[in-house]
Design an enzyme around this catalytic site. Structure first.
Site, mmCIF file in Angstrom:
data_model
loop_
_atom_site.group_PDB
_atom_site.id
_atom_site.type_symbol
_atom_site.label_atom_id
_atom_site.label_comp_id
_atom_site.label_asym_id
_atom_site.label_seq_id
_atom_site.Cartn_x
_atom_site.Cartn_y
_atom_site.Cartn_z
ATOM 1 N N GLY A 116 0.807 -1.215 0.000
ATOM 2 C CA GLY A 116 0.000 0.000 0.000
ATOM 3 C C GLY A 116 0.834 1.256 0.000
ATOM 4 O O GLY A 116 1.936 1.285 0.562
ATOM 5 N N GLY A 182 26.919 -5.199 16.819
ATOM 6 C CA GLY A 182 26.006 -4.489 17.708
ATOM 7 C C GLY A 182 25.812 -5.229 19.013
ATOM 8 O O GLY A 182 25.443 -6.413 19.017
ATOM 9 N N GLY A 184 23.588 -4.400 21.467
ATOM 10 C CA GLY A 184 22.335 -4.015 22.091
ATOM 11 C C GLY A 184 21.458 -5.215 22.366
ATOM 12 O O GLY A 184 21.929 -6.363 22.404
ATOM 13 N N TYR A 185 20.155 -4.975 22.529
ATOM 14 C CA TYR A 185 19.257 -6.037 22.946
ATOM 15 C C TYR A 185 19.214 -7.197 21.953
ATOM 16 O O TYR A 185 19.359 -8.371 22.335
ATOM 17 C CB TYR A 185 17.847 -5.459 23.144
ATOM 18 N N GLU A 189 20.788 -11.012 22.759
ATOM 19 C CA GLU A 189 19.909 -12.186 22.830
ATOM 20 C C GLU A 189 20.337 -13.262 21.844
ATOM 21 O O GLU A 189 20.435 -14.448 22.203
ATOM 22 C CB GLU A 189 18.467 -11.762 22.551
ATOM 23 N N HIS A 446 7.688 -18.129 49.929
ATOM 24 C CA HIS A 446 9.021 -18.731 49.957
ATOM 25 C C HIS A 446 8.945 -20.151 49.407
ATOM 26 O O HIS A 446 8.017 -20.890 49.738
ATOM 27 C CB HIS A 446 9.547 -18.774 51.396
#
Length: 464
Positions: A116, A182, A184-185, A189, A446
């Site tokens: 589009g 890089g 970064g995140y 990961e 706990h």
């Protein structure tokens, strides 16, 4: 231009914000259409958030097999089958797409698959995926085109045909040596995941620290995590040129501390930032302006420079998280209904899905110092949370910022097991305006990770 079909709302892009707007308004009887180029539901269920976490989970299982003896399990003879890892991810994506299609059917919103572009104000022409064209005009239009991985203009980088997260999640063989451009995140990961699948991994980062916008103790913890996992880290490295082809052999030439270095590998993953998908969609024909980086200009209600047109999600410069895109939907919906919700001052939860996780909400120490905001700091190691002893996952810490002359929680950071889930507890307390003493004095089960909130907030220094 053919006679346009008239709609109450037309959404360009089917990401989190756009699909929710269309489904919601269609379910209220509005005529709504969503134009999507490729990914039903946007990037999150197809190529980003959920697929990456699916693959990361497979990598975590692989790490447990590798550590089997530590848990008293003989895991001899095991191996990683990346084809099955990929197929598990694909099966999940198929299920998510089916779920999305059912939501379109149930709401009455129309999904139009094709490319589009604006051809006039609030008017979108679509080159249909199955051939032909349609022209849709909306009384309301929402731009929701998202972002894509940025490939910098470093000489030779584009020619090396680097992987982005999209291609990395489709690999059926673990790279021999993955270079991650890089720290970064996304880079962190996937670096950890592929290291756990058996790849040698090197992270090359131009800044002086991994996740350099985080607090120094967070960046240090992430670097230690990489060292623990056998991931090589090269910071302060400015790439000058790239040679070769990812998937065969690639060399990255860089300068570091005044010296020239060369980093070699078999595969290259570009994870150094995002760029908005605002080029080639005819925004100039709609009166919609973009900023110097290509993000759609919006106000605090996500209105663009064109009347009757909103932008939401990553393309509008919002923090690049699905949960923020979902809140953008609420902002737009509120504005349409005459409400007062805005993007100003909203909480932005951050979560990095390494193992262990990093999660934070509110002010970090770095932000507080930059803004001149005083605070009291409480910090404990994750080893103080007894549940971590049962998990054999002692890495990390918890810390909280509390106002100096009151009991309000200003910020919270968790780097450790189940950090994302733990952060939500503190976030709700912050939303409710609870004093830190409410968490300090709560009876928490706990042994759970959340139990660590007690000793953390008990460590808040006395106020002024």
């Amino acid at each position: 231009m053919s006679n346009p079909e008239e709609y109450d709302v037309v959404v360009l892009g089917s990401g989190a914000s756009g699909k929710l707007i269309a489904w919601t308004l269609a379910s209220k009887g509005k005529r709504a259409a969503v134009v999507e180029r490729r990914y039903v539901g946007g990037s999150c269920p197809n190529i980003a958030c959920l697929p990456s976490k699916n693959v990361i989970q497979s990598a975590k299982v692989a790490s447990y097999f590798r550590r089997g003896a530590e848990f008293g399990i003989d895991a001899g003879g095991w191996k990683v089958d990346m084809g099955v890892v990929r197929d598990r991810k694909r099966a999940m994506v198929d299920g998510l797409i089916a779920m999305h299609l059912e939501k379109y059917k149930a709401s009455g919103a129309e999904l139009v698959m094709g490319q589009g572009r604006f051809v006039a104000p609030k008017t979108i022409e679509v080159d249909l995926a199955d051939g032909g064209t349609r022209t849709l005009r909306g009384a309301i239009v929402v731009i929701n085109t998202g972002t894509r991985a940025r490939i910098d203009r470093t000489p030779g980088l584009a020619e090396a045909r680097p992987l982005t997260h999209v291609e990395a999640l489709e690999l059926d063989v673990a790279p021999d040596h993955l270079l991650v451009l890089g720290g970064g995140y996304v880079g962190l990961e996937l670096a950890q995941a592929f290291r756990r699948f058996g790849s040698r991994v090197t992270i090359v980062e131009r800044n002086g620290a991994l996740a350099h916008r985080e607090d120094p103790d967070v960046s240090d913890g992430l670097r230690q995590l990489c060292e623990d996992e056998g991931i090589e880290v090269c910071t302060r490295a400015k790439i000058t040129r790239v040679e070769g082809t990812s998937g065969a052999s690639v060399k990255m030439h860089a300068t570091r501390d005044g010296s020239e270095i060369v980093v070699e590998g078999t595969h290259l993953l570009a994870a150094s930032g995002r760029t908005p998908n605002t080029d080639g969609v005819g925004l100039e024909h709609a009166g919609v302006e973009v900023d110097g980086r290509g993000f759609v200009k919006v106000d605090e209600r996500l209105r663009t420079t064109a009347a009757g047109v909103w932008a939401a999600g990553d393309c509008a410069g919002s923090p690049q998280f699905t949960h923020i895109a979902e809140d953008d939907f609420r902002v737009v919906l509120s504005d349409l209904a005459g409400g007062s919700r805005t993007t100003t001052g909203r909480q932005v939860p951050y979560c990095l899905f390494t193992d262990p996780e990093l999660a934070r909400i509110g002010l970090s120490e770095t932000e507080a110092k930059a803004k001149g905001i005083a605070y009291r700091l409480a910090k404990i190691p994750m080893t103080a949370v007894l549940r971590t002893w049962t998990l054999s996952e002692p890495r990390g810490f918890l810390k909280a910022l509390v106002e100096p002359d009151g009991d309000r929680i200003l910020g919270f950071t968790a780097f450790g097991a189940e950090a994302g889930e733990l952060m939500a507890v503190v976030q709700v307390a912050m939303i409710a305006g609870l004093p830190y003493t409410a968490l300090r004095d709560a009876i928490l089960t706990h042994p759970t990770i959340a139990e660590g909130l007690g000793p953390l907030f008990a460590a808040v220094p006395a106020g002024a």
